[in-house]
Design a protein around this motif. Structure first.
Motif, PDB file in Angstrom:
ATOM      1  N   ARG A   1      34.314  -6.195 -15.042  1.00  0.00           N
ATOM      2  CA  ARG A   1      34.903  -7.202 -15.924  1.00  0.00           C
ATOM      3  C   ARG A   1      36.209  -7.749 -15.331  1.00  0.00           C
ATOM      4  N   ALA A   2      36.960  -6.873 -14.670  1.00  0.00           N
ATOM      5  CA  ALA A   2      38.207  -7.325 -14.047  1.00  0.00           C
ATOM      6  C   ALA A   2      37.921  -8.290 -12.902  1.00  0.00           C
TER       7      ALA A   2
ATOM      8  N   SER B   1      43.647 -13.404 -22.939  1.00  0.00           N
ATOM      9  CA  SER B   1      42.252 -13.067 -22.605  1.00  0.00           C
ATOM     10  C   SER B   1      42.160 -12.541 -21.175  1.00  0.00           C
ATOM     11  N   PHE B   2      42.933 -13.162 -20.277  1.00  0.00           N
ATOM     12  CA  PHE B   2      42.967 -12.713 -18.875  1.00  0.00           C
ATOM     13  C   PHE B   2      43.445 -11.265 -18.815  1.00  0.00           C
ATOM     14  N   SER B   3      44.535 -10.973 -19.523  1.00  0.00           N
ATOM     15  CA  SER B   3      45.091  -9.610 -19.487  1.00  0.00           C
ATOM     16  C   SER B   3      44.069  -8.591 -19.991  1.00  0.00           C
TER      17      SER B   3
ATOM     18  N   SER C   1      49.382  -3.381 -12.028  1.00  0.00           N
ATOM     19  CA  SER C   1      49.479  -2.335 -13.045  1.00  0.00           C
ATOM     20  C   SER C   1      48.184  -2.190 -13.850  1.00  0.00           C
TER      21      SER C   1
ATOM     22  N   GLU D   1      51.001  -7.742 -13.073  1.00  0.00           N
ATOM     23  CA  GLU D   1      49.912  -7.461 -14.007  1.00  0.00           C
ATOM     24  C   GLU D   1      48.672  -6.955 -13.260  1.00  0.00           C
TER      25      GLU D   1
ATOM     26  N   LEU E   1      52.741  -3.098 -20.054  1.00  0.00           N
ATOM     27  CA  LEU E   1      54.064  -3.304 -19.459  1.00  0.00           C
ATOM     28  C   LEU E   1      54.585  -4.697 -19.779  1.00  0.00           C
TER      29      LEU E   1
ATOM     30  N   THR F   1      37.032 -11.467 -14.386  1.00  0.00           N
ATOM     31  CA  THR F   1      38.214 -12.102 -14.987  1.00  0.00           C
ATOM     32  C   THR F   1      39.049 -12.805 -13.913  1.00  0.00           C
TER      33      THR F   1
ATOM     34  N   THR G   1      36.095  -5.247 -23.290  1.00  0.00           N
ATOM     35  CA  THR G   1      35.195  -6.308 -23.752  1.00  0.00           C
ATOM     36  C   THR G   1      35.982  -7.283 -24.633  1.00  0.00           C
ATOM     37  N   PRO G   2      35.616  -8.563 -24.597  1.00  0.00           N
ATOM     38  CA  PRO G   2      36.350  -9.545 -25.402  1.00  0.00           C
ATOM     39  C   PRO G   2      36.329  -9.151 -26.885  1.00  0.00           C
TER      40      PRO G   2
ATOM     41  N   LYS H   1      50.508 -10.160 -23.943  1.00  0.00           N
ATOM     42  CA  LYS H   1      49.692  -9.829 -22.773  1.00  0.00           C
ATOM     43  C   LYS H   1      49.662  -8.311 -22.564  1.00  0.00           C
TER      44      LYS H   1
ATOM     45  N   ARG I   1      46.306   4.011 -16.279  1.00  0.00           N
ATOM     46  CA  ARG I   1      46.836   2.658 -16.476  1.00  0.00           C
ATOM     47  C   ARG I   1      46.277   1.986 -17.720  1.00  0.00           C
ATOM     48  N   ALA I   2      45.031   2.361 -18.079  1.00  0.00           N
ATOM     49  CA  ALA I   2      44.403   1.740 -19.253  1.00  0.00           C
ATOM     50  C   ALA I   2      45.215   2.019 -20.519  1.00  0.00           C
TER      51      ALA I   2
ATOM     52  N   PRO J   1      44.033  -1.314 -14.322  1.00  0.00           N
ATOM     53  CA  PRO J   1      43.129  -0.317 -13.734  1.00  0.00           C
ATOM     54  C   PRO J   1      42.089  -0.997 -12.826  1.00  0.00           C
ATOM     55  N   VAL J   2      42.588  -1.575 -11.760  1.00  0.00           N
ATOM     56  CA  VAL J   2      41.749  -2.340 -10.840  1.00  0.00           C
ATOM     57  C   VAL J   2      41.969  -1.793  -9.434  1.00  0.00           C
TER      58      VAL J   2
ATOM     59  N   GLY K   1      40.783  -8.850 -20.045  1.00  0.00           N
ATOM     60  CA  GLY K   1      39.691  -8.734 -19.073  1.00  0.00           C
ATOM     61  C   GLY K   1      40.082  -7.909 -17.872  1.00  0.00           C
ATOM     62  N   LEU K   2      41.311  -8.084 -17.422  1.00  0.00           N
ATOM     63  CA  LEU K   2      41.801  -7.362 -16.252  1.00  0.00           C
ATOM     64  C   LEU K   2      41.752  -5.845 -16.482  1.00  0.00           C
ATOM     65  N   PHE K   3      41.941  -5.443 -17.723  1.00  0.00           N
ATOM     66  CA  PHE K   3      41.905  -4.021 -18.047  1.00  0.00           C
ATOM     67  C   PHE K   3      40.488  -3.557 -18.373  1.00  0.00           C
ATOM     68  N   GLY K   4      39.517  -4.461 -18.154  1.00  0.00           N
ATOM     69  CA  GLY K   4      38.116  -4.059 -18.282  1.00  0.00           C
ATOM     70  C   GLY K   4      37.627  -3.956 -19.714  1.00  0.00           C
TER      71      GLY K   4
ATOM     72  N   TYR L   1      43.964   6.893 -11.738  1.00  0.00           N
ATOM     73  CA  TYR L   1      44.791   5.736 -12.124  1.00  0.00           C
ATOM     74  C   TYR L   1      44.123   4.809 -13.138  1.00  0.00           C
ATOM     75  N   ARG L   2      42.797   4.758 -13.107  1.00  0.00           N
ATOM     76  CA  ARG L   2      42.137   3.839 -14.048  1.00  0.00           C
ATOM     77  C   ARG L   2      42.391   4.269 -15.490  1.00  0.00           C
TER      78      ARG L   2
ATOM     79  N   ASN M   1      35.293  -1.825 -11.911  1.00  0.00           N
ATOM     80  CA  ASN M   1      35.726  -2.604 -13.068  1.00  0.00           C
ATOM     81  C   ASN M   1      35.208  -4.038 -12.909  1.00  0.00           C
TER      82      ASN M   1
END
Lengths: 253, 316
Positions: free
Chosen positions: A4-5, B100-102, A94, A91, B82, A8, B109-110, B147, B77-78, A96-97, B104-107, B73-74, A2
């Motif tokens: 992008r993660a 935006s952080f949240s 939870s 966060e 929560l 980020t 695209t903006p 978020k 969780r995607a 997908p990282v 990005g964390l989930f992969g 899990y990827r 991932n």
């Protein structure tokens, strides 16, 4: 992966540096500049050369290395401890990282900050003393390897710590003494033989020695041994972090 | 229709030896609002924690839309967003940076257009450039929801969304949830406020001491367990309940001016008709009639209480 993660997390951490620019960059540079004034200009002017190098220039690699160690540790430890402390770690856990991606994001940002500070100190040093870097690629290599290794240890401290006091214990009680006694301000060849032997148990000796070799071509220990010791420190950090994520230590219940 | 979330034989024993979940089975349908009710320490947050990857299960499986939450899990969780119970949010960043952080964390695209739509629907758009530290408690809670929604999840966990908030904000949160449900998001809500479940949920699950005590459609639960009371205001006080009325579940109030008839809602029509016939035959006259039904809260308390009593009997 991932990616992008990772990006980020990395960008978020770098943004935190710019939000806290004074603590993050200005203060370590200022304190190192003071070392130059005191040890380089004031006291250093009364010391002749060490190992054939002007004393003011001799301490430059040691000072950079000392900042690199403390900055890597504190950046990485606060980077992961802060979300644990305020609870926002939920966060990250939870998402997908993978653990590897989390480590690359946090450790990468911490190491980047430490390297930037190291380079700023190097640039500052040029203002005070004449320096010629004999092996710039080796210098860059040692800079990156050390920053990454100690950022990994910082990450471990940030996970282990259960209070802000603990975050300070390792940098203050372990790393600063090791850096001071590891040849930041002197060559270990200046010590009595017994202390030379004892000093060889200090891993920081190898880091500073290798780094100093890349500047001046002279070192306390063989460059190969220095590189080997740096890689051992790196491998140790990786192994501990692997174990942390395997067991969920202090991250998951 | 296959469930969007399937939990099977899920158990969790903490290092201290405390057994937070005992072989829990639960399945959640796509698009529903499921309220998980339980007293403090019942295992609600542990259950959510395991599904979301924050807590490691001791045994059992969780499947999110067909994806195992450990091995895959990827993908699992995607699909999940929560909203935690505590107001845990980085105070020194802006609302926009937080969402935006949240994302990005989930992969993902903006997608500024999506984030704008979402922030507008949560009435956060005007504050997108404000630092979170400057927002009110209610706004911060909305930021947490934003978020959680930033990566367009299909399932949203809301852990005690209205714990410790004022009445107005609670209503506000309920409106947000209703809006989300309409957009097709499956909502799993934990609460110990019964009226919240009564207001929002399609189905209700009750968890107590790590065990699911009951899962039922809310309306069925209400009608099945909803005992009703019919109160007759008497014209003249009665010394005792006439023997001719002995077949009915009647009680006389302390003031002896009210007869209280208790009945189950599904047996209502026949019982009430017979009662009124017998009252007329016995010459009991009344001036007013009122009915009341048990709230979900009373049902919940009796369920938890009965469960505890049964457990005590077993151990005795």
């Amino acid at each position: 992966m991932n990616l992008r993660a990772i990006w980020t997390i990395y960008r978020f951490e770098m943004a935190r540096t710019f939000r806290t620019l004074v603590q993050s960059i200005v203060s370590p540079v200022l304190s190192t500049a003071l070392y130059f004034v005191v040890f380089g200009a004031a006291i250093g002017s009364r010391i002749s050369e060490v190992e054939g190098v002007n004393y003011g220039a001799f301490i430059v690699p040691g000072l950079i290395m000392m900042s690199l160690l403390t900055q890597s540790l504190s950046n990485a430890s606060i980077g992961i401890y802060f979300p644990r402390f305020i609870g926002t770690i939920y966060e990250i856990l939870s998402a997908p990282v993978s653990p590897l991606e989390i480590v690359i994001g946090y450790v990468g940002a911490a190491a980047t900050k430490a390297i930037v500070i190291g380079l700023i100190i190097l640039a500052t040093a040029f203002l005070f003393v004449p320096i010629h870097i004999q092996h710039p690629l080796w210098m860059a290599g040692f800079l990156v390897l050390t920053a990454v290794s100690f950022s990994l240890f910082g990450f471990i401290i940030g996970i282990w710590a259960d209070g802000f006091e603990r975050l300070q214990i390792v940098p203050l009680l372990v790393v600063t003494p090791l850096a001071f006694l590891g040849g930041t301000f002197y060559s270990i060849k200046m010590l009595p033989p017994v202390w030379q032997t004892i000093t060889l148990f200090n891993p920081v000796v190898y880091l500073i020695s290798g780094f100093r070799w890349s500047f001046f071509g002279t070192s306390d220990v063989d460059i190969g041994i220095s590189l080997g010791a740096t890689l051992v420190v790196l491998a140790l950090g990786l192994a501990v972090i692997y174990r942390i994520f395997q067991t969920g230590y202090r991250l998951k219940t | 229709m296959s469930p969007v979330l399937a939990i099977s034989q899920l158990s969790k024993t903490y290092g201290s030896g405390f057994q937070a979940l005992k072989s829990v089975d639960l399945s959640i349908n796509r698009g529903e609002v499921f309220a998980l009710l339980g007293p403090n320490g019942a295992g609600k947050t542990t259950l959510i924690g395991i599904v979301c990857g924050i807590v490691t299960a001791t045994s059992g499986t969780v499947t999110v839309d067909g994806h195992d939450h450990v091995h895959d899990y990827r993908k699992a969780r995607a699909k999940i967003g929560l909203v935690p119970q505590e107001l845990t949010v980085d105070a020194f960043i802006t609302v926009w940076d937080a969402v935006s952080f949240s994302r990005g964390l989930f992969g993902k695209t903006p997608d500024p257009a999506y984030l704008e739509r979402m922030l507008r629907s949560l009435t956060l758009w005007d504050r997108k450039d404000s630092k979170i530290v400057t927002l009110s408690g209610g706004m911060k809670r909305r930021v947490l929801i934003a978020k959680a929604l930033a990566h367009e999840p299909e399932i949203l966990f809301l852990d005690e969304p209205t714990a410790g908030v004022d009445v107005e904000l609670r209503r506000d949160m309920w409106a947000v949830m209703a809006q989300l449900k309409q957009s097709g998001v499956t909502i799993i809500l934990t609460t110990h406020y019964i009226d919240e479940a009564e207001e929002m949920a399609d189905r209700v699950g009750v968890i107590n001491k790590g065990e699911i005590v009951l899962v039922e459609n809310k309306s069925e639960l209400m009608s099945k367990l909803g005992r009703k009371e019919l109160t007759l205001q008497l014209v003249e006080p009665l010394a005792a309940i006439p023997t001719a009325l002995g077949a009915h579940r009647l009680a006389l109030s302390d003031s002896r001016t009210q007869l209280i008839y208790t009945y189950d809602s599904d047996s209502a029509p026949a019982g009430i008709t017979a009662l009124f016939d017998d009252l007329a035959a016995a010459g009991v006259r009344f001036s007013d009639v009122s009915t009341s039904e048990r709230s979900l809260e009373e049902i919940f308390v009796s369920l938890v209480h009965d469960g505890d009593a049964a457990r005590q009997r077993e151990t005795a």
